[in-house]
Design an enzyme around this catalytic site. Structure first.
Site: not given
Length: 1001
Positions: A178, A180
């Site tokens: 992921t 960020f």
């Protein structure tokens, strides 16, 4: 004083993990603060309730998180992007303290986490339950004391909510990251010496041909690469008006609106949507080329806004300060910037091999060994200590024991236990149970333990570790994050990670690694030398001898003495050599001749060992006798007597007329594979993607390819008997070992669970289930299939070959797809096709549907064999699935039922013949052994089913197939897929022919 960092979610969320990693790597104390929504996070940062924020914008498996792009636009000029950070998402199974994994019935988590662990949950037979959040699910289980339910969340969530980690790294795809964005209220531009990114948002002018192309071309003109582009819809003008008002640049906005209104005619109704485009530029905002590109973009767009300029794969956590010597004070420069401190005990060849790669990845490596390796360590960029006390003071995160098998226990016992306290201890031995037992016995209980076997070395890994196997077992782990980071040292290099218990590893290694060394050592005793006439095979033997003898005899002895399975393997090796010697001594050429000996000696032994297909032989004989003018009635061929539907024939003609005569994709037309998936989902309730389907030249090719993809020499394949004749030959072709599961007429020729379980061994690789059955016509009911699946769930190493080619033709029992049963989907190779239900035998079109890795392997075999099936047949197959209604097949099934109901009573009325009622396909399978020993009118004794079929063929002119071909010597197969006139006349001939047999010569 700690910095308040906002994130969305409950404490323990992956976002909080990212915050702790980012700020911890920069040495900044942080106070993560969770908010209920992303909008609350942005609002808290904008109003000063938080100093920083971390929000996810995309995931490698789930895609973009659009809400945060919208919020970046809404809060621009108040919030700026300071950097980016990629968090590796490792899902854990969390439960209440004291709960064992065997007690878990359900798993709760966010839908995306459940999707990313779907295969794991299916194999563990755990029911997924949707929760609103990963950490929220952990919190709910802790608060409500749910003992039968686990949460899928981060290992950090376990600490926060007082849960235990039952399993770690349970995601189906390890490529799960992921990205960020780190946000702040003040911009912080990186120095010019650093690779940077600039994120922008712009709204192109509408109703102008090529507007987006022109806008993006400004970056190509200025030699600027893009790493991402994202579009978001909005109401007409709303987005750019928000941008302009917040920017305070009304003059420019008036010009642009005036220009737009002039071009659009002012009162003309606009479209329902306009689009804002978010773009990440691999460029620094301070560079002249970037400013030129943005200036040009502004001329082509309604508005342009810079959301932030920040380090590429890094974070600027503090703005420039005049008191700092450097142009920035805190910088995280990579997704995994906190280096692991790895101590390697034993810095020989393999220790140096590991150290070289880990130093390249930015980790701190400290070498300790009895010999002086300081020069070698320095050359690699590693440290070297000679005093073990100094190594203890350095407090390494990971201690890798890279010594020999024989010295492992002694070395571990001599090292101070303080070195291992709260550290992760890893071995790299090629025998595992010994290392596991020693570490559990010697190491302190606060030491984490992982056993690994990187099955490669400096030679095989010199060009990289991609696709090289690394076996591991997490024996005892409390710091799951650290364990994940260590395993990632191999995963990130592309290693093929094999999660396996140490005991299973040693069992398999005895039959591979030890046998390899044993063979090489045995060859060395023969003193084999290179020869000018050496074949490639002989050269391979010499290479094997050289490779194994390069290793010390100590290693060979250790593989024998420290693996309990090796002594048994040595005995089996000696026994096999004795047996082979006896076979050679006792062999008599020309004796025991059969049809497998009729081929010339220059034909391969493999093919000579295979029996010819008796079904094909009978069919060929019938055709030859017909050619000679004899009135042969054939009940031998397994194909429907009705023609394909007119839509199928029309599609074939259309494909020819339209020139669809070129190669298709190797695995088949995408349109065909998509239709197959839709058909299986609609009728059978199983979900496949087109990538999981391989179309082939008949279903038989699919069986061959799947077996070649999965079977190794010596693997056992369980074949229920009576069986389709080709199964045995295909198994032999793959050099596997057939094992027969006997079925009886009293059991309606269905496989029984107890018999199956009795035959399964560690060598069993596959179980073949033909349902409905050729040759018996039996159909396994749902209850029996469930019991078979229950047995197979206890033996997860066994694959299932589900041959369901006759599944459209059933009478009194509904067919059930085996892949749809609990736990069977990921282990089942489904075989089907168009020959039976669509009567397209001559089109030669079948398919297999299987787990993706098996489908890819089978497609690889097909690509090196026939390549794609016939293009015309494939378009006909599309029509069969798309255009033919169910009524067509239902009519044919009713017709076949009528024929079955005619022939079975007639067969059972014959003295000495018994025949169970088939529930599917179009075969009768009567027992005719009462006829053996009887004599034909010409005085020939009927010895077996082949003799009876030859008699009925030559004297009665009826072609049937002997049961010997199907592993059932007391039966024969009758196909009633022909006209009623032929069936009626053929039955009368059989009745007369059997009645004419005499008990005496």
């Amino acid at each position: 004083m700690s910095a308040v960092v906002g994130f969305q979610g409950e404490p323990g969320a992956y976002s909080e993990t990212a915050v702790l990693e980012i700020f911890g790597a920069a040495g900044i104390q942080s106070e993560p603060k969770g908010f209920i929504s992303f909008e609350n996070v942005f609002d808290a940062l904008a109003n000063g309730s938080a100093e920083y924020a971390a929000v996810p914008v995309e995931n490698t498996l789930g895609g973009s998180i659009h809400v945060n792009y919208d919020l970046l636009l809404r809060y621009h000029n108040r919030i700026h992007i300071l950097g980016e950070y990629s968090l590796r998402v490792r899902h854990s199974l969390l439960a209440l303290p004291g709960v064992q994994i065997s007690q878990i019935k359900k798993a709760m988590s966010h839908p995306q986490a459940l999707a990313q662990t779907e295969e794991y949950l299916r194999m563990a037979q755990i029911e997924p339950v949707v929760g609103y959040d990963t950490a929220g699910s952990a919190k709910l289980i802790a608060e409500q004391g749910l003992r039968d339910t686990a949460a899928i969340a981060s290992a950090h969530a376990a600490k926060v909510h007082g849960l235990n980690v039952l399993d770690f790294g349970i995601e189906d795809d390890t490529n799960n990251f992921t990205r960020f964005l780190i946000l702040g209220r003040e911009p912080a531009t990186p120095p010019s010496t650093m690779a940077a990114k600039t994120s922008i948002a712009f709204v192109p002018r509408k109703d102008e041909a090529g507007a987006l192309f022109k806008a993006l071309s400004v970056f190509a003109i200025n030699d600027i690469n893009l790493s991402k582009i994202e579009s978001r819809p909005h109401r007409p003008r709303s987005a750019y008006q928000d941008l302009e008002h917040a920017n305070g640049s009304m003059a420019r906005s008036k010009r642009q609106r005036s220009d737009v209104e002039h071009r659009e005619g002012g009162s003309q109704p606009g479209p329902n949507f306009e689009y804002t485009f978010y773009v990440d530029l691999l460029a620094d905002i301070t560079q002249e080329r970037t400013r030129n590109a943005l200036r040009h973009l502004g001329e082509l767009s309604r508005t342009v806004h810079v959301l932030g300029c920040y380090p590429h794969d890094g974070v600027m956590l503090e703005k420039n300060s005049p008191t700092c010597n450097s142009p920035f004070s805190k910088l995280v420069t990579s997704a995994r910037s906190t280096a692991l401190k790895i101590a390697i005990i034993g810095f020989g060849t393999f220790g140096q091999f590991l150290a070289a790669r880990w130093v390249q990845r930015g980790h701190v490596v400290i070498a300790y060994s009895r010999s002086d390796y300081s020069k070698e360590a320095a050359a690699l960029g590693a440290e070297c200590v000679s005093d073990i006390a100094e190594l203890v003071k350095l407090e390494p995160d990971v201690v890798v024991i890279a010594v020999s098998i024989l010295s492992f226990e002694a070395v571990l016992g001599r090292l101070p236990m303080g070195l291992f306290q709260r550290a992760l201890v890893v071995d790299v031995l090629s025998v595992k149970s010994h290392a596991k037992q020693v570490m559990l016995r010697v190491l302190p209980r606060d030491a984490d333990v992982i056993c690994t076997h990187p099955m490669f070395g400096p030679e095989s890994g010199k060009d990289g570790w991609h696709d090289l196997p690394c076996v591991y077992e997490k024996v005892r782990v409390t710091d799951h994050h650290r364990a994940c980071r260590f395993i990632a040292l191999f995963e990130d290099e592309g290693c093929r990670m094999v999660k396996m218990s140490c005991e299973q590893h040693d069992q398999l290694a005895a039959g591979s690694q030890f046998v390899t060394h044993l063979t090489g050592r045995l060859l060395s005793k023969l003193s084999l030398k290179p020869s000018p006439i050496a074949t490639k095979g002989f050269q391979a033997l010499l290479q094997l001898q050289e490779n194994t003898c390069k290793d010390s005899f100590d290693l060979f002895y250790a593989l024998y003495s420290h693996n309990v399975n090796s002594s048994e393997q040595l005995e089996q090796f000696a026994s096999a050599l004795d047996k082979l010697q006896r076979d050679l001594v006792n062999f008599r050429p020309g004796t025991g001749a059969s049809n497998r000996d009729e081929l010339p000696a220059d034909i391969s032994r493999l093919v000579r060992s295979m029996d010819a297909s008796q079904t094909v032989a009978i069919s060929d004989l019938a055709i030859e006798l017909k050619r000679q003018g004899l009135p042969i009635l054939s009940l031998s061929v397994g194909e429907p007597d009705f023609a394909p539907h007119p839509e199928v024939l029309a599609a074939a003609h259309k494909a020819l007329n339209e020139g669809q005569t070129k190669y298709t994709a190797n695995a088949g037309l995408h349109q065909l594979r998509a239709q197959i998936c839709a058909d299986l989902h609609k009728r059978k309730g199983v979900a496949y993607t087109p990538e999981q389907v391989v179309c082939s030249n008949g279903g038989k090719q699919g069986i061959v390819q799947a077996m070649l993809a999965l079977l190794n020499p010596g693997d056992e394949v369980i074949i229920p008997a009576p069986y389709w004749t080709s199964y045995l030959s295909i198994v032999q072709l793959c050099r596997a070992t057939p094992v027969f599961l006997r079925m009886t007429a009293e059991e309606n020729y269905c496989a029984q669970p107890a018999a199956l379980e009795e035959l399964i061994s560690p060598n069993t690789r596959m179980f073949i289930l033909c349902n409905p059955s050729n040759p018996t016509g039996s159909v396994h009911p749902l209850g029996l299939l469930e019991r078979l699946a229950e047995v197979l769930r206890r033996h997860p190493h066994v694959f299932i070959m589900a041959d369901e080619i006759y599944e459209c033709i059933t009478f009194d029992i509904q067919h059930v797809c085996f892949a749809g049963l609990n736990g069977m989907y990921e282990r089942t190779i489904l075989i089907n096709g168009f020959s039976k239900g669509s009567a397209m035998t001559g089109f030669r079109l079948g398919y297999m549907a299987a787990p993706l890795h098996i489908a890819k392997a089978a497609a690889k075999v097909q690509g090196n064999n026939t390549s794609c099936p016939c293009s015309i047949s494939q378009w006909a197959g599309v029509a069969a699935l798309q255009n033919v209604d169910e009524a067509f097949l239902q009519q044919q099934v009713c017709n076949l039922r009528m024929k079955r109901d005619f022939i079975i009573p007639r067969l059972n009325a014959i003295e000495g013949v018994t025949c169970p009622i088939p529930q599917g396909a179009f075969y009768a399978f009567p027992t005719i052994s009462a006829m053996f020993g009887r004599y034909t009118p010409s005085g020939i004794c009927i010895k077996d089913s082949l003799g009876l079929c030859e008699y009925l063929m030559r004297d009665c002119h009826v072609a049937l197939v002997p049961g010997d071909a199907f592993g059932a010597p007391n039966e024969l197969r009758i196909s009633y897929a022909t006209s009623m006139d032929i069936i009626s006349e053929a039955v009368q001939r059989i009745e007369r022919g059997l009645a004419a047999l005499r008990k005496n010569p």
